[in-house]
Design an enzyme around this catalytic site. Sequence first.
Site, PDB file in Angstrom:
ATOM      1  N   GLU A 161       0.841  -1.198   0.000  1.00  0.00           N
ATOM      2  CA  GLU A 161       0.000   0.000   0.000  1.00  0.00           C
ATOM      3  C   GLU A 161       0.878   1.250   0.000  1.00  0.00           C
ATOM      4  OE1 GLU A 161      -3.594   0.067   2.441  1.00  0.00           O
ATOM      5  OE2 GLU A 161      -2.884   1.962   3.274  1.00  0.00           O
ATOM      6  N   HIS A 206      -7.954   3.167  -3.830  1.00  0.00           N
ATOM      7  CA  HIS A 206      -8.931   3.289  -2.751  1.00  0.00           C
ATOM      8  C   HIS A 206      -9.925   4.385  -3.158  1.00  0.00           C
ATOM      9  CE1 HIS A 206      -6.022   1.665   0.580  1.00  0.00           C
ATOM     10  NE2 HIS A 206      -5.800   1.098  -0.590  1.00  0.00           N
ATOM     11  N   ARG A 241     -15.645   3.792   3.552  1.00  0.00           N
ATOM     12  CA  ARG A 241     -16.438   4.971   3.864  1.00  0.00           C
ATOM     13  C   ARG A 241     -15.561   6.197   4.073  1.00  0.00           C
ATOM     14  NH1 ARG A 241     -20.748   5.793   8.727  1.00  0.00           N
ATOM     15  NH2 ARG A 241     -18.998   6.156  10.106  1.00  0.00           N
ATOM     16  N   GLY A 242     -14.407   6.015   4.699  1.00  0.00           N
ATOM     17  CA  GLY A 242     -13.543   7.152   5.029  1.00  0.00           C
ATOM     18  C   GLY A 242     -13.922   7.729   6.382  1.00  0.00           C
ATOM     19  N   ASP A 243     -13.033   8.578   6.902  1.00  0.00           N
ATOM     20  CA  ASP A 243     -13.265   9.235   8.196  1.00  0.00           C
ATOM     21  C   ASP A 243     -13.619  10.694   7.962  1.00  0.00           C
ATOM     22  OD1 ASP A 243     -12.690   7.112  10.026  1.00  0.00           O
ATOM     23  OD2 ASP A 243     -10.610   7.240   9.340  1.00  0.00           O
ATOM     24  N   ALA A 258     -19.964   2.074   3.702  1.00  0.00           N
ATOM     25  CA  ALA A 258     -19.155   1.444   2.647  1.00  0.00           C
ATOM     26  C   ALA A 258     -19.984   0.462   1.824  1.00  0.00           C
ATOM     27  CB  ALA A 258     -17.956   0.733   3.276  1.00  0.00           C
ATOM     28  N   HIS A 315     -14.657  -1.871  14.393  1.00  0.00           N
ATOM     29  CA  HIS A 315     -14.456  -0.465  14.066  1.00  0.00           C
ATOM     30  C   HIS A 315     -14.705   0.382  15.312  1.00  0.00           C
ATOM     31  CE1 HIS A 315     -15.310   3.472  12.290  1.00  0.00           C
ATOM     32  NE2 HIS A 315     -14.502   3.072  11.314  1.00  0.00           N
ATOM     33  N   LYS A 364     -21.341  -5.837   3.779  1.00  0.00           N
ATOM     34  CA  LYS A 364     -20.661  -5.149   2.666  1.00  0.00           C
ATOM     35  C   LYS A 364     -19.924  -6.150   1.770  1.00  0.00           C
ATOM     36  CE  LYS A 364     -16.818  -3.253   5.413  1.00  0.00           C
ATOM     37  NZ  LYS A 364     -16.123  -2.057   5.863  1.00  0.00           N
ATOM     38  N   GLN A 389      -7.335  -3.831   9.003  1.00  0.00           N
ATOM     39  CA  GLN A 389      -6.531  -2.795   9.646  1.00  0.00           C
ATOM     40  C   GLN A 389      -5.376  -3.481  10.388  1.00  0.00           C
ATOM     41  OE1 GLN A 389      -5.237   0.049   9.764  1.00  0.00           O
ATOM     42  NE2 GLN A 389      -7.159   1.194   9.925  1.00  0.00           N
TER      43      GLN A 389
END
Length: 295
Positions: A18, A78, A108-110, A129, A153, A169, A180
């Site tokens: 990544e 992403h 979804r993102g923060d 997401a 999460h 999802k 993560q």
Amino acid sequence: MTSVVQRLETGQPTFSVEFFPPRDAEDEQILWRAIRNLEVLDPAYVSVTYGAGGHNRDRTIRTTGRIASETTLVPMAHLTAVDHSVTELRNVLGWYAAVGVQNVLAIRGDPPGDVDGEWIPHPEGLRYAEELVELVRELGDFCVGVAASPYGHPRSTDLESDTKYLIRKLNAGADFAIAQLFFAPEDFLRLRDRIAAAGCEKRMIPGILPLTTKKTLTKTAELSGAPIPDWLARTLDPYADDPKGFRAAGMDVITENCRRLLDEGVDNLHFYTFNRSKATSELVERLGLVPARTG
Ligand code: FAD
């Protein structure tokens, strides 16, 4: 174009990496040095993160496009739902397709600025997401991944609901999930077991952090919320003022963690590189993931 799933179906353990999009010309040189160094090791795919803010987003499109056109690598871009209307998301996905990117990590993102702040969806956008996975699927022949959290999460009230939404999802059309980071392999394996016990057979991929400095450990633990197990603290404490010793011990720990995961049948290790190649190359070599596999 090659999909991530095709690249993972080699019957052999693979690795992937990544990157984040470069902020300036100097960053870009560092990134491209890392890309070229890792290209010769033939990672299964390389992913590029997506951040808040217009320029950052353009850079993800540009970087994944360059990887698609100028290297032999398989890129995965992403994409987050943060501050985007559905029309804008469609537009970004159109760009991905146009620059030759077939693989998308739908997250979804923060909230921008304060990751713990209130999540406010764009008035014409998406909330979870899961909806982004549906959108990506609807728009074309993309191979889709999602994010998973070994500890649940931070916004989830309990592991049970977190598992339920992860499976939702995945079932919405995702091909795999990338977890993560974690420091204890059992924590990832428990996540994988939870998904399997619920009858979901989608591939779970561990996110691996090469442990090279004390700062990397403390900073990433703080940002991700991954607990530092007592045994790890005991192993690394003696090297608090010895960067060389810390790196050697940290890399030994991560090598052992990866071996454990491979022994447990994990077939893809996804390395968080921070746009550097040395530590990842070293781990890949130690684990015998070289020479390259063909996919
Ligand atoms: P979701 O799956 O939408 O989950 C968010 C929360 O809502 C969870 O608590 C979940 O349980 C809950 N939930 C989900 N669906 C429902 C539902 N239907 N009803 C009620 N509750 C629900 N961030 C970036 O900004 N850019 C990146 O490039 C990026 N890359 C990442 C890569 C990986 C491998 C990982 C693991 C994370 C990445 N992130 C990135 C971070 C990610 O954006 C955050 O973790 C974010 O807070 C959650 O994203 P998600 O896709 O897991 O959200």
